[in-house]
Design a protein around this motif. Sequence first.
Motif, PDB file in Angstrom:
ATOM      1  N   ASP A 174       0.845  -1.202   0.000  1.00  0.00           N
ATOM      2  CA  ASP A 174       0.000   0.000   0.000  1.00  0.00           C
ATOM      3  C   ASP A 174       0.882   1.254   0.000  1.00  0.00           C
ATOM      4  OD1 ASP A 174      -1.696   2.090   0.623  1.00  0.00           O
ATOM      5  OD2 ASP A 174      -2.630   1.091   2.343  1.00  0.00           O
ATOM      6  N   GLN A 175       0.631   2.162  -0.923  1.00  0.00           N
ATOM      7  CA  GLN A 175       1.497   3.351  -1.022  1.00  0.00           C
ATOM      8  C   GLN A 175       1.369   4.287   0.171  1.00  0.00           C
ATOM      9  OE1 GLN A 175       0.290   5.118  -4.788  1.00  0.00           O
ATOM     10  NE2 GLN A 175      -0.826   6.709  -3.710  1.00  0.00           N
ATOM     11  N   GLN A 176       0.335   4.082   0.973  1.00  0.00           N
ATOM     12  CA  GLN A 176       0.230   4.863   2.218  1.00  0.00           C
ATOM     13  C   GLN A 176       1.155   4.274   3.294  1.00  0.00           C
ATOM     14  OE1 GLN A 176      -1.428   7.627   2.232  1.00  0.00           O
ATOM     15  NE2 GLN A 176      -2.250   7.205   0.191  1.00  0.00           N
TER      16      GLN A 176
ATOM     17  N   HIS B 290       7.014   3.862   0.670  1.00  0.00           N
ATOM     18  CA  HIS B 290       7.469   4.242  -0.672  1.00  0.00           C
ATOM     19  C   HIS B 290       8.351   3.097  -1.165  1.00  0.00           C
ATOM     20  CE1 HIS B 290       6.211   8.381  -0.006  1.00  0.00           C
ATOM     21  NE2 HIS B 290       6.917   8.423   1.112  1.00  0.00           N
TER      22      HIS B 290
END
Length: 191
Positions: free
Chosen positions: A163-165, A168
């Motif tokens: 998940d990009q939340q 990175h």
Amino acid sequence: MKLERILPYSHTLMEKAASNGDIVVDGTVGNGNDTVFLAKLVGPTGKVYGFDIQKEAIERTKKRLQEEQLTDNVELFQAGHENIKKYIPKHFHGHVKGAIFNLGYLPKGDHRVITKPETTIQALEQLLDIMAVEGIIVFVVYHGHPGGDVEKEALVDYVKNIDQQKAHVLCYQFLNQRNNPPFIIAVEKRR
Ligand code: SAM
């Protein structure tokens, strides 16, 4: 050449993640090159936790550290990195700033003993759990040996789906070099 090569760039990323007094991990100590680098990076007030399943690798790394008088702030475990969380004291959970993994086999060692997709991914999951926010995990992915392509594909597939939340994910790779050159996957924890 101005573009940074793969191994120096893996250290540049560690320098961004950690400094004097920090807690860091070498997930595959091998011949001890990264362990020595990390021990110097975090200094006498920091701590390096190093892992390798091979006695030979632990012994070679211990010798390198002794030669450089860097044994005081390094703890070596002859254990799989898939158990990282168990070996890092609980009071450091949430404070690990950097981790490095050179995947593949021990140079000048048994080429049949290689890092494996399942255990590499388990180590990544556990580290994401115990890293500090903005902590960075670097994988130097060697994939030219038998089994290396399977690990590469599994790891790339796994990190692409984080998940990009949560983190990175970076890939640093020379695209026109021949003979399966290593490349970097770096994962920076966001929350
Ligand atoms: N970073 C090392 C250096 O500076 O010399 C090179 C590491 S070498 C490419 C990969 C190492 O991973 C080998 O020494 C191998 O024994 C180790 N290894 C394989 N599976 C492992 C596991 N599950 N946990 C920890 N180390 C493992």
